[in-house]
Design an enzyme around this catalytic site. Structure first.
Site, PDB file in Angstrom:
ATOM      1  N   CYS A  81       0.837  -1.204   0.000  1.00 41.18           N
ATOM      2  CA  CYS A  81       0.000   0.000   0.000  1.00 41.18           C
ATOM      3  C   CYS A  81       0.878   1.264   0.000  1.00 41.18           C
ATOM      4  CB  CYS A  81      -0.982  -0.049   1.166  1.00 41.18           C
ATOM      5  SG  CYS A  81      -2.350   1.118   0.995  1.00 41.18           S
ATOM      6  N   HIS A 190      -3.692  -5.235  -0.217  1.00 42.48           N
ATOM      7  CA  HIS A 190      -3.226  -5.720   1.085  1.00 42.48           C
ATOM      8  C   HIS A 190      -3.200  -7.247   1.114  1.00 42.48           C
ATOM      9  CE1 HIS A 190      -3.229  -1.893   3.321  1.00 42.48           C
ATOM     10  NE2 HIS A 190      -4.128  -1.546   2.415  1.00 42.48           N
ATOM     11  N   GLU A 192      -2.058  -9.113   3.330  1.00 41.96           N
ATOM     12  CA  GLU A 192      -2.326  -9.596   4.701  1.00 41.96           C
ATOM     13  C   GLU A 192      -3.810  -9.627   5.013  1.00 41.96           C
ATOM     14  OE1 GLU A 192      -1.407  -6.605   3.897  1.00 41.96           O
ATOM     15  OE2 GLU A 192      -2.237  -5.106   5.267  1.00 41.96           O
TER      16      GLU A 192
END
Lengths: 211, 254
Positions: A81, A190, A192
């Site tokens: 990001c 993202h 994650e």
């Protein structure tokens, strides 16, 4: 193996660290603001949230900009990001220059383009969108082309060198959502927070020894 | 358009447990938050929303522990709200593992709080929660305190204001429909979705899968939120996605 998650005071680092621990139970994942720890780590992850000028200011103030430059020049490096956006030279979000490791700029989604073709695209670009892989890369291993990843952003990079584009997403026009250059890989989305595909990308990063 | 419409199960929490009541009354226990979150994650939920409906200083620690426990095991976005009054509250939730924080009453007390929060943490993690009721004379009014307190604010104008102040998303709940299982207030959803440039999450009233489809199609929502139809095993997230797909709506394959 030590994986350093660079902590310069911006954003939710816990999720990034937890996801890395999940895919690499044998690695030592450290969330750190210590330059020496970043310098010693075999893998470096640069996350980031909020606005690019704030992130750059915090990165400089925390004394971590130079260790990040050194890592990006030498070891497997993952930007997420804002951690992708900061690699570029400038951002439309403010006058603070980025790290300038990659040639190009960060721009806002073009308002005029957002209304094109019927359905209105809202900003922030928020949610699960398809990532179209551009070329093969070890970090795409085992991930189907056009898999969905989670995005939450209003700005995106425009690399000067098209050769570093590793992934694109349509919203509604194509924008660069992943870049790859030498030992650097970075994503606007993202991993994650992107469930199975995201965890696979992180596992691929942990297993990657660079070019 | 390849951005998927999202299905977001909402977990109302009180004292570390998931609960659900009709219009915030008559609370029933609906399970352990971590177990519920894991089930939704496995079923393909696109995001999870947690609302601390008894937000009190004493129970705050329980909420942080719960978010940490969920974030350690569930790798999809988490939105947390209820009792968010200061930038320190936001920081604590983000540090616990929340990706987005929803602000409701505090924004109405002080609209500058939305601007402050957005400047500090970025629009992408600030959700403005708006609870609205139909006005007899037409339009909708913003309410606080679980729909009990009228504010005098027009819901559509308020949505425009919070978006202009930097909220990155609007979580819009019809207090008339909430818990009634008769579908979203589609006119309200459409009015707000058309008025702002940020994504809108429709909430309040889902009792059937067709209601989710209507929220996207008729309401123009970018995401749909529901609680009870998922909590009691009536429908799975997979059922909801199949219904959306059958209606020609793009969803993420789990």
């Amino acid at each position: 193996m030590t994986i350093a998650v660079v902590d310069y005071g911006m954003g939710n680092l816990r999720s990034v660290a937890k996801a890395l621990m999940h895919v690499a139970p044998d690695a030592e994942v450290v969330v750190t603001s210590d330059a020496a720890v970043v310098d010693r780590a075999e893998r470096v992850v640069l996350p980031g949230q909020s606005a690019m000028p704030d992130c750059m200011r915090m990165l400089e103030q925390s004394g971590l900009a130079e260790p990040v430059r050194r890592a990006a020049a030498t070891r497997p490096f993952l930007g997420i990001c804002l951690g992708l956006q900061m690699l570029f030279e400038t951002s439309a979000e403010g006058p603070t220059p980025g790290l300038g490791i990659l040639a190009g700029d960060v721009v806002r989604f073009d308002e005029a383009a957002m209304a094109r073709g019927g359905e209105r695209c809202k900003v922030p670009h928020m949610g699960w969108n398809r990532v179209l892989q551009r070329g093969s890369h070890p970090l795409w291993s085992g991930i189907d082309d056009a898999s969905r990843f989670y995005f939450a952003h209003s700005f995106h990079p425009v690399p000067a060198d098209r050769g570093i584009v590793a992934g694109e997403t349509l919203y509604p026009v194509a924008f660069t959502c992943a870049i790859a250059k030498d030992n650097i890989f970075a994503t606007q989305f993202h991993p994650e927070k992107s469930h199975r595909a995201g965890l696979r990308l992180l596992a691929n990063f942990v297993a990657w020894d660079g070019p | 358009m390849s951005l998927a419409k999202r299905i977001i199960p909402c977990l109302d929490v009180a004292g570390g447990r998931v609960v659900k009541g009709v219009q915030f009354e008559n609370l029933r226990d609906a399970g352990d938050p971590v177990e519920v979150a894991r089930r939704y994650d496995a079923e393909g939920a696109d995001e999870l929303a947690f609302l601390d409906i008894r937000a009190s200083i004493e129970s705050r620690g329980l909420l942080y522990d719960m978010i940490e426990a969920v974030a350690d095991q569930v790798f999809i976005p988490l939105t947390v709200g209820g009792g968010v009054n200061t930038v320190d509250d936001i920081r604590a939730l983000l540090n616990a593992g929340a990706d987005k924080v929803s602000i409701n009453t505090a924004a109405i007390r002080n609209p500058g709080f939305v601007s402050e929060a957005s400047t500090h943490y970025g629009a992408q993690c600030i959700v403005a929660a708006i609870d609205a009721r139909r006005r007899d004379a037409g339009g909708w009014e913003v309410y606080t305190h679980g729909g009990r307190t009228a504010t005098g604010l027009d819901a559509v104008a308020w949505a425009r204001e919070v978006a202009a102040r930097g909220a990155g998303e609007i979580l819009l709940t019809s207090m008339d429909q909430d818990g009634a299982r008769a579908g979203f207030d589609l006119a309200l959803t459409r009015a707000v979705a058309d008025a702002v440039d940020v994504p809108v999450i429709a909430s309040g009233g889902v009792g059937a899968l067709s209601h989710l489809v209507d929220g996207i199609r008729e309401g123009g929502a970018d995401a749909v939120l529901a609680a009870s139809i998922f909590h009691y095993g009536e429908f799975s997230i997979g059922d909801a996605k199949a219904a959306m797909r059958a209606a020609g709506i793009e969803v993420r394959e789990p």
